[in-house]
Design an enzyme around this catalytic site. Structure first.
Site, PDB file in Angstrom:
ATOM      1  N   ASP A  72       0.856  -1.179   0.000  1.00  0.00           N
ATOM      2  CA  ASP A  72       0.000   0.000   0.000  1.00  0.00           C
ATOM      3  C   ASP A  72       0.897   1.234   0.000  1.00  0.00           C
ATOM      4  OD1 ASP A  72      -2.133   1.720  -0.025  1.00  0.00           O
ATOM      5  OD2 ASP A  72      -3.211   0.738   1.597  1.00  0.00           O
TER       6      ASP A  72
HETATM    7  C1  BGC Z   1      -4.958   3.262  -0.086  1.00  0.00           C
HETATM    8  C2  BGC Z   1      -5.153   2.191  -1.123  1.00  0.00           C
HETATM    9  C3  BGC Z   1      -5.000   2.796  -2.509  1.00  0.00           C
HETATM   10  C4  BGC Z   1      -3.650   3.469  -2.597  1.00  0.00           C
HETATM   11  C5  BGC Z   1      -3.375   4.052  -3.962  1.00  0.00           C
HETATM   12  C6  BGC Z   1      -3.705   4.079  -0.306  1.00  0.00           C
HETATM   13  O1  BGC Z   1      -3.646   5.170   0.530  1.00  0.00           O
HETATM   14  O2  BGC Z   1      -4.920   2.660   1.185  1.00  0.00           O
HETATM   15  O3  BGC Z   1      -6.402   1.591  -0.979  1.00  0.00           O
HETATM   16  O4  BGC Z   1      -5.160   1.795  -3.468  1.00  0.00           O
HETATM   17  O5  BGC Z   1      -3.585   4.491  -1.643  1.00  0.00           O
HETATM   18  O6  BGC Z   1      -4.125   5.167  -4.195  1.00  0.00           O
END
Ligand code: BGC
Length: 761
Positions: free
Chosen positions: A293
């Site tokens: 993530d």
């Molecule tokens: C989120 C994810 C997301 C990623 C990319 C993160 O902050 O937890 O769910 O896919 O950002 O945008």
């Protein structure tokens, strides 16, 4: 000769296999394609260590979706082969420009994979995932995801960070809106539907995008519902509940997973050897890749499991995180870790293999560019129709004292509330390229209808979503006073209060909306609440004041038309809750598949929890009931259904047979439409097991079917229960059916139904 014979026998076998098997095969074949493996190995041989590490980096370019730690001078970085992927590039011209650099100016011409959070539509915004789950309609979810893939791929996006398959049982958690709710069975069905929709028949199709099951794992169990918080749970719960939908996604052929922010029993999801290497790779044989993530590798430092970015790199990478999203950690430290032998070269090769495998499977090497002419400029009408259908099916009628549908011939309708005309809030969290301008609000739809039907519409905003001033109350009550029926459009603002970092410590109506509701209700006019929320709210104080409640979630671009059709009865509400609605916040966590405890307040009749009574020494609150306000699976419609008692094909069955994959039991019930309108029912199958080696949930959902019944029509519904439904996790990878008393019931929701019992001997 041998070769010829094996080719012929494979051909013969293929002819004999049923079509469905072929389809399932094509959906997962990217994982084991000899051609792809050959190309991956050939390319890998040519790559320098730095180029290999380059494939493991992902950077945000465009609107950031997290705290930015990214890098500049990306074009030079692409030329040097240092970028494997970008996220957040949404302009097809920009994506082509960057791809041209990769394909023409980097030494090995490895295409970039562009990823984006396409969560519930790309340009055509559908209901938020919690709303989509409330349809209990996997075909619809697959269709919606297919449309999202068609629109997103037209802009060069071949990878979506969806589905979020986190089980969520705490309505305080803002991200509960992004998933399918509290139940692992339903969550698995939805996980599969999203993967099939996004990835299509084959990953190589030009309108297919790689899906990403996230956030691996247990992110939804964040303590106190506070986002990013820690998780401590038993291996049983992890395997039987939280890992289950991920497994379904892997079985459906999902190409990627995203490792989570949270710790799991002390070890962050993005440095977790057990969940990533052991469960995902060794037990499930997952052949795609894992992306961290946003910044999660760097966050190993504040978690306290790494002292610096170099050790965070080693820990994240060795635990099985292949691609580093935005931490800039692998880029800075991985090559050196290989040189100092802290990370084996073979591990880097394996991570690169996984990423290249997906890139080849997507056909990116052969067709790296997007045709800019195809990008979606306006909403395709077929997609808008699908958005309306999905929204209509996502609404859950929670209460109705005979005021809905609004009768034809109504003279004056008052529409009151801050969500009646808020386009942006209809889109919901993570709306990709969704545009507020495309949204038709409830107010706009009712205005159009009032002209068609010849009634008067009076609108008053009343207050702001998080407002404190009551200066708009007088106008609101004046509007209500002159109406035959009042529609209150209340709820949460979708960008601040729902989705990532949208946790709430209070789960009632925000601001002074409750006061507004009470003032309006005091006019005595029949009032229906249309509730826009990304989570279950505690509605006890609300439901006692209004005559009807429609939970509308964030319905997407067609919010208004879908609502107007359901409110006036052109369509019937047919959504059912996939999360329990508590009576009050103090009951949280509350979900349908809890254990019974040794002192249950609900008694041993699994299907009918009575009110708590006043007994001391019971597992209960002294000041609140145990039962929820609206149970899992619940939802009303404009007709009524009657269920017969559940019947089973046998009174007992053999555990040995069941464990061998045989000895299934058939259960049936008759469901009758007893009302005067056609209606859709979601028939649910629950089981309970007693006498097992470990305590089992009071009920587990194990099947469901959606039916449409004409007035007076009755249908026999049948389910089969076997090993998959009954096996209990023992240890490691072993699951077994145990001798037990099995209670089974077919029911309209988690708190009703007449059971039958079967002995598993
Ligand atoms: C989120 C994810 C997301 C990623 C990319 C993160 O902050 O937890 O769910 O896919 O950002 O945008």
């Amino acid at each position: 000769m041998n070769n010829l014979r094996s080719v012929l026998s494979v051909l013969l076998l293929l002819c004999l296999l049923p079509i469905t098997f072929n389809s399932a095969q094509t959906r997962t074949q990217w994982q084991n394609s000899p051609d792809i493996e050959r190309r991956v190995e050939a390319l890998l041989k040519q790559m320098s260590l730095e180029e290999k590490v380059g494939q493991l980096n992902q950077y945000s370019y465009g609107m950031p979706t997290g705290p930015s730690t990214g890098r500049s001078a990306v074009e030079e970085a692409i030329k040097r082969g240092e970028v494997g992927s970008f996220l957040n590039v949404t302009d097809p011209a920009l994506s082509n420009k960057l791809q041209h650099i990769a394909m023409e100016q980097s030494r090995l011409k490895i295409p970039i994979i562009f990823g984006l959070d396409v969560i519930h539509g790309y340009r055509t915004t559908f209901p938020v995932p919690l709303g989509l789950a409330s349809t209990w309609d996997a075909n619809l979810v697959e269709r919606v995801s297919r449309i999202a893939a068609q629109e997103a791929t037209a802009s060069g996006i071949r990878w979506t960070f969806s589905p979020m398959v986190d089980i969520a049982r705490d309505p305080r958690w803002g991200r509960i809106v992004e998933g399918a709710g509290e139940d692992p069975y339903l969550g698995s069905i939805m996980a599969r539907a999203y993967v099939r929709g996004y990835q299509g028949e084959t990953l190589g199709g030009s309108q297919s995008m790689a899906a990403c099951a996230k956030h691996y794992v247990a992110y939804g169990a964040a303590e106190g519902g506070r986002d990013y918080n820690s998780v401590d749970m038993s291996e049983r719960q992890l395997r039987e509940v939280y890992l289950t939908p991920f497994r379904a996604a892997v079985n459906a052929g999902v190409a990627t997973l995203m490792s989570s922010f949270n710790t799991i029993n002390g070890v962050p999801g993005s440095a977790n050897d057990f969940t990533l290497n052991q469960v995902l790779r060794r037990e499930w044989n997952f052949r795609g890749f894992v992306v961290s993530d946003w910044g999660a590798v760097g966050e190993l430092i504040p978690h306290g499991v790494a002292n610096d970015l170099a050790s965070a790199t080693r820990k994240g990478f060795l635990a099985g995180v292949d691609m580093d999203m935005e931490s800039n950690a692998y880029f800075k430290h991985l090559a050196n870790a290989v040189k100092t032998r802290e990370v084996p070269q073979s591990a880097v090769d394996e991570a690169v293999r996984r990423i290249l495998r997906v890139k080849f499977a997507l056909g990116l090497f052969d067709k790296p560019y997007v045709d800019e002419k195809n990008a979606i400029a306006t909403l395709p009408s077929a997609n808008v129709a699908a958005a309306r259908e999905a929204a209509e099916k996502s609404f859950v009628l929670l209460k109705n004292e005979a005021i809905l549908p609004i009768r034809s011939g109504v003279r004056t309708v008052a529409l009151i509330g801050p969500l009646a005309d808020s386009r942006a809030d209809m889109l919901g969290a993570w709306s990709a390229q969704g545009k507020a301008d495309d949204v038709i609000t409830l107010r706009a739809a009712l205005e159009a209808r009032s002209k068609r039907d010849g009634f008067k519409l009076v609108y008053a905003k009343g207050t702001e979503i998080r407002g404190t001033s009551d200066s708009g109350f007088a106008e609101a009550t004046a509007a209500a006073s002159q109406a035959d029926v009042v529609l209150l459009a209340l709820g949460e603002d979708s960008s601040w209060m729902t989705g990532e970092a949208g946790s709430r410590a209070f789960i009632d109506l925000p601001g002074n909306q409750q006061q507004l509701l009470e003032r309006v209700a005091a006019t005595g006019k029949p009032t229906a609440l249309v509730l826009f929320s990304g989570r279950p709210l505690a509605l006890t104080q609300v439901s006692s004041k209004v005559q009807a409640i429609v939970e509308a979630w964030a319905p997407g671009v067609q919010a208004g038309p879908a609502l107007e059709r359901v409110l006036f009865g052109d369509a019937s509400p047919s959504g059912r809750l996939t999360v329990t609605f508590p009576r009050s916040l103090g009951q949280v966590p509350i979900f349908h598949s809890m254990l019974n405890t040794g002192r249950p307040a609900v008694g041993l009749d699994l299907t009918r929890p009575p009110t708590n009574g006043n007994e001391k020494f019971k597992s209960r609150y002294v000041d609140e009931q145990n039962v929820p306000l609206y149970p899992f699976g619940f939802g009303l419609t404009y007709t009524s259904f009657e269920y017969s008692a559940t019947q089973s094909s046998a009174q007992q069955t053999s555990v040995v047979e069941l464990n061998a994959g045989r000895g299934q039991v058939r259960v049936t019930a008759d469901v009758k439409n007893t009302g005067s309108r056609v209606g859709e029912e979601v028939v649910q199958l629950y089981i309970g097991l007693r006498g097992t080696s470990v305590a089992r949930p009071v009920r587990e959902l194990k099947g469901f079917q959606r039916l449409s019944l004409q007035p007076g029509e009755s249908r026999r519904v049948e389910f089969t229960i076997g090993r998959d439904e009954l096996a209990i996790w023992q240890s490691g990878t072993t699951y077994k059916v145990e001798p037990a008393e099995l209670t089974i019931w077919i029911a309209p929701n988690a708190e009703s139904g007449t059971p039958t019992k079967i002995m598993l001997k």
